[in-house]
Design an enzyme around this catalytic site. Structure first.
Site, PDB file in Angstrom:
ATOM      1  N   LYS A  75       0.790  -1.226  -0.081  1.00  0.00           N
ATOM      2  CA  LYS A  75       0.093   0.249  -0.035  1.00  0.00           C
ATOM      3  C   LYS A  75       0.852   1.141   0.131  1.00  0.00           C
ATOM      4  O   LYS A  75       1.939   1.299   0.470  1.00  0.00           O
ATOM      5  CB  LYS A  75      -0.839   0.060   1.269  1.00  0.00           C
TER       6      LYS A  75
ATOM      7  N   GLY B 232     -19.950   8.002   5.117  1.00  0.00           N
ATOM      8  CA  GLY B 232     -19.269   8.124   4.002  1.00  0.00           C
ATOM      9  C   GLY B 232     -19.938   7.806   2.617  1.00  0.00           C
ATOM     10  O   GLY B 232     -20.308   6.647   2.616  1.00  0.00           O
TER      11      GLY B 232
END
Ligand code: NAI
Length: 380
Positions: free
Chosen positions: A110, A208
């Protein structure tokens, strides 16, 4: 010694370079990262910078047993490099687990770009990131995560082949497939915990309304779920409410909405001692990576009788989408793999019930078992 640790001091010195006026430096910070609580034997942790264009990134490679890491790239206004290191360490480990549980032959990695996605992005910054990916020679391929758009991936793809999900070469935004997987995972969770075969009338609180959250709301509304939604961006709330008839809730209250399911789809760390005590739902199942403040909070949810769908299992649809670009899978094949998320969750829930342990502990064990099996077969 892994292939990645072969980045020696000499290589690192050589990695300081100027390309088209860009002052790109790459530093191996593995020794420093090893002192972080989130460190889990990561194979490689790099700090890459090009100050002249505002490029500042931490890239963590957790485990390459299953294959080359194909991880998303996140951009956030981290308050310090240490915060970005912790995020990259946790997220890259989750990518290893995600790939293992989704049956993919990909490693865990990542990238965390330090900067405000609203104000700090530029073509030069994305090109510097692409230069960095070239410099590490495909040891990590970038994809999309929070803060980056397909347009940003297109910029990166202008200078490097080590990127997936760009519209120039690939399948574009993986978020709709992530949302499909999360909706299926919510269905599996509702079936297990509430004994219901459909989402009709089931109340879901979505935190969200970005790439995944908004698409998830559309699917859930179509299936007859009652939606409560929150975002810090009022335009996104207005758009989702207009499309789905959802009820808007203040961001500070969404986790304690009177809903059957809480679906975190913003950033991580939202479930800690304080918020878990306030939950009124029966199920936590959403897209957000690392929603648990710490692994122990999986057990805290279990003790409260709340079913938790492990993040890296339920949100694997996006990675499957990106892997389809790599492997050239057709749409039906890709969807079939996304549908398996529901069966994998059902297996985790059954095992967790039988053993009286937290679902995240079961998922982690299953993922590590697959990696150990592959290592035993001499996969690397
Ligand atoms: P995004 O950046 O498009 O959306 C995040 C949304 O959360 C934004 O609308 C933002 O305004 C909102 N938000 C931020 N803080 C908030 C708060 N305190 N309360 C309520 N809303 C808040 O990100 P995206 O792509 O939708 O991803 C969401 C989550 O899912 C992230 O944790 C990401 O790592 C994870 N994920 C995303 C995948 C994808 O395919 N995009 C794949 C797997 C996981």
């Amino acid at each position: 010694m892994t292939a990645f640790s072969l980045l020696t001091r000499t290589d690192r010195d050589a990695a300081s370079m100027r390309r088209g006026g860009i002052d790109l430096t790459i530093e191996d910070i593995g020794a420093r990262a090893a002192s972080f609580p989130a460190f889990d034997g990561h194979e490689l942790v790099l700090h890459a910078r090009a100050p002249s264009v505002g490029f500042d990134a931490i890239v963590a490679i957790h485990d390459t047993t299953l294959g080359t890491p194909l991880g998303g790239t996140r951009m956030r206004p981290y308050r310090s490099p240490d915060e970005a290191i912790t995020d990259a360490l946790r997220l890259s480990r989750a990518m290893t687990m995600k790939s293992a549980m989704a049956g993919l032959d990909l490693g865990g990695g990542k990238a965390a770009l330090i900067g405000d996605p609203a104000t700090d992005k530029s073509a030069a910054l994305m090109h510097a990131y692409g230069d960095f990916l070239n410099r590490i020679d495909g040891r990590f391929s970038a994809g999309q995560d929070a803060g980056l758009s397909v347009a940003d991936l297109d910029r990166i793809a202008e200078v490097t082949p080590h990127v997936f999900g760009s519209s120039l070469r690939g399948g574009g935004d993986p978020s709709p497939d992530t949302a499909i997987g999360v909706a299926l995972g919510i269905g599996a969770s509702v079936r297990h915990r509430m004994g219901a075969e459909s989402l009709s009338g089931v109340a879901v609180a979505v935190q969200g309304l970005g790439h995944v959250g908004a698409a998830l709301c559309d699917i859930l509304a179509e299936q007859g779920a009652r939606l409560f939604v929150a975002d810090v961006d009022s335009a996104r709330i207005a758009a989702t409410v207009a499309r789905t008839g959802a009820t808007a809730v203040a961001p500070s209250d969404i986790h304690r909405a009177a809903a059957d399911v809480f679906a975190p789809c913003a950033l991580g760390g939202v479930l800690d001692d304080a918020t878990i005590g306030e939950l009124r739902c029966a199920i936590v199942a959403g897209a957000a990576n690392n929603p648990l403040g710490a692994e122990i909070h999986g057990e805290a949810l279990r003790r409260r009788g709340i079913l938790y769908a492990p993040d890296y299992v339920i949100n694997a649809g996006g990675l499957i989408h990106v892997a389809s670009e790599l492997h050239g899978w057709g749409r039906e094949d890709t969807l079939a793999r996304i549908r398996r998320i529901a069966a994998t969750l059902a297996e985790i829930f059954a095992r967790a019930d039988a053993e009286g342990v937290a679902t995240n502990a079961v998922a982690e064990r299953m993922a590590r078992e697959r990696i150990a099996r592959e290592k035993g077969r001499g996969k690397r």
